[in-house]
Design an enzyme around this catalytic site. Sequence first.
Site, PDB file in Angstrom:
ATOM      1  N   GLU A 137       0.819  -1.226   0.000  1.00 44.02           N
ATOM      2  CA  GLU A 137       0.000   0.000   0.000  1.00 44.02           C
ATOM      3  C   GLU A 137       0.846   1.267   0.000  1.00 44.02           C
ATOM      4  O   GLU A 137       1.221   1.777   1.057  1.00 44.02           O
ATOM      5  CB  GLU A 137      -0.946  -0.012   1.214  1.00 44.02           C
ATOM      6  CG  GLU A 137      -1.847   1.213   1.255  1.00 44.02           C
ATOM      7  CD  GLU A 137      -2.854   1.201   2.411  1.00 44.02           C
ATOM      8  OE1 GLU A 137      -2.823   0.262   3.229  1.00 44.02           O
ATOM      9  OE2 GLU A 137      -3.654   2.140   2.495  1.00 44.02           O
ATOM     10  N   LYS A 160      -2.259  -1.964  -3.353  1.00 45.64           N
ATOM     11  CA  LYS A 160      -3.347  -1.163  -2.769  1.00 45.64           C
ATOM     12  C   LYS A 160      -2.990   0.308  -2.915  1.00 45.64           C
ATOM     13  O   LYS A 160      -2.414   0.914  -2.003  1.00 45.64           O
ATOM     14  CB  LYS A 160      -3.555  -1.555  -1.306  1.00 45.64           C
ATOM     15  CG  LYS A 160      -4.589  -0.709  -0.584  1.00 45.64           C
ATOM     16  CD  LYS A 160      -5.025  -1.338   0.726  1.00 45.64           C
ATOM     17  CE  LYS A 160      -5.972  -0.406   1.467  1.00 45.64           C
ATOM     18  NZ  LYS A 160      -6.641  -1.039   2.583  1.00 45.64           N
TER      19      LYS A 160
HETATM   20  P1  13P Z   1      -9.239   4.090   3.786  1.00 49.99           P
HETATM   21  O1  13P Z   1     -10.077   3.336   2.762  1.00 49.99           O
HETATM   22  O2  13P Z   1     -10.047   4.672   4.884  1.00 49.99           O
HETATM   23  O3  13P Z   1      -8.288   5.016   3.135  1.00 49.99           O
HETATM   24  O4  13P Z   1      -8.375   2.988   4.540  1.00 49.99           O
HETATM   25  C1  13P Z   1      -7.774   1.982   3.843  1.00 49.99           C
HETATM   26  C2  13P Z   1      -6.620   1.520   4.604  1.00 49.99           C
HETATM   27  O5  13P Z   1      -6.458   0.338   4.797  1.00 49.99           O
HETATM   28  C3  13P Z   1      -5.625   2.505   5.079  1.00 49.99           C
HETATM   29  O6  13P Z   1      -4.445   1.850   5.396  1.00 49.99           O
END
Ligand code: 13P
Length: 332
Positions: A175, A217
């Site tokens: 991510e 992500k």
């Molecule tokens: P949000 O969809 O609220 O951005 O959160 C996703 C997430 O896993 C943040 O690390």
Amino acid sequence: MSTCTQIAAELTAPGKGILAADESIATMSSRLENAGVSPTADSRRIYRELLATTPGLSDGVSGIIFCDETLGQVFTDGRPFPQAVRELGIHAGIKVDTGAKSCPGLPGETITEGLDGLPARLARYAELGATFAKWRAVFSISGRTPSWGATVSNANGLARYAAACQEAGLVPIVEPEVLMTGAHTLADCAATTATVQAAVRQQLAALGVDLAGIVLKPNMVIEGDSCPDVSDPEQVAEATVAVLRAWPAQLAGVAFLSGGQPPERATANLAALQQHQTPWPLTFSFGRALVSPALAAWHGDDLRYRDGQSALAKHVTANSAALRRRADLQSA
Ligand code: 13P
């Protein structure tokens, strides 16, 4: 097919996405407090059980990400969370980074930490029943950020984490989040997201990470939350896919974070993304866009437990329906 490839394919299966319910104890406690709920280990447990036991959740959710505290907790009937969730047909995931911390040499920026002792922690999480993990690095757009130092250091952390996960048989959710905070334009976000993702690709390759066994992500490419020019879903989708095209076809899938977008906007953008032909599935791994309405509807009241679940179900169904538009397009 390796275990990681198989699990990554299941996490991004047609019509399904991931529920991010992995807020740290501090973040979850403040959200509970804001909703009028006293923040205790048990109220955090009850809230996560409410989410996970939402009737029909596995129709649209392939995996739920938890934090360390929840993974070690039990459902009211005594079953450990990972086991109970697995019995509902949902993969249990675990956030393994220890947060974005300020970094000497990079004033005003952060580096995500958590590599110390990571292999041992991953082995323990796998034993507890987790099948995938998450690590989030954040990048903010300003005149001088993200710097190259922060970009490369965070990308290297993501790659070292991903390699450790694959060695432990867990699918890494990778991510890199370019934050929405600020007045930057959609074009600014596109340029920064492209640079950040290029660094991540380079570091993943350097450490031999198998792209067929990871889920990316990313943020959607979108203007900052105080930018006056608000883009429509088609613009967001086009800009997002243009940046993603640099990823090879073997990448297992892309599961977007919501990043603070209002739930309806995140869903509309996800639907527009499905209009684009891509070699990898494009799904959701939303946190706030799914759980905020549930928390607001429940707010700790036993009598409103079902209302909380209905609010979550409504948003999961809407996002899953957005994904199914892709399946319809492809079979047409
Ligand atoms: P949000 O969809 O609220 O951005 O959160 C996703 C997430 O896993 C943040 O690390």
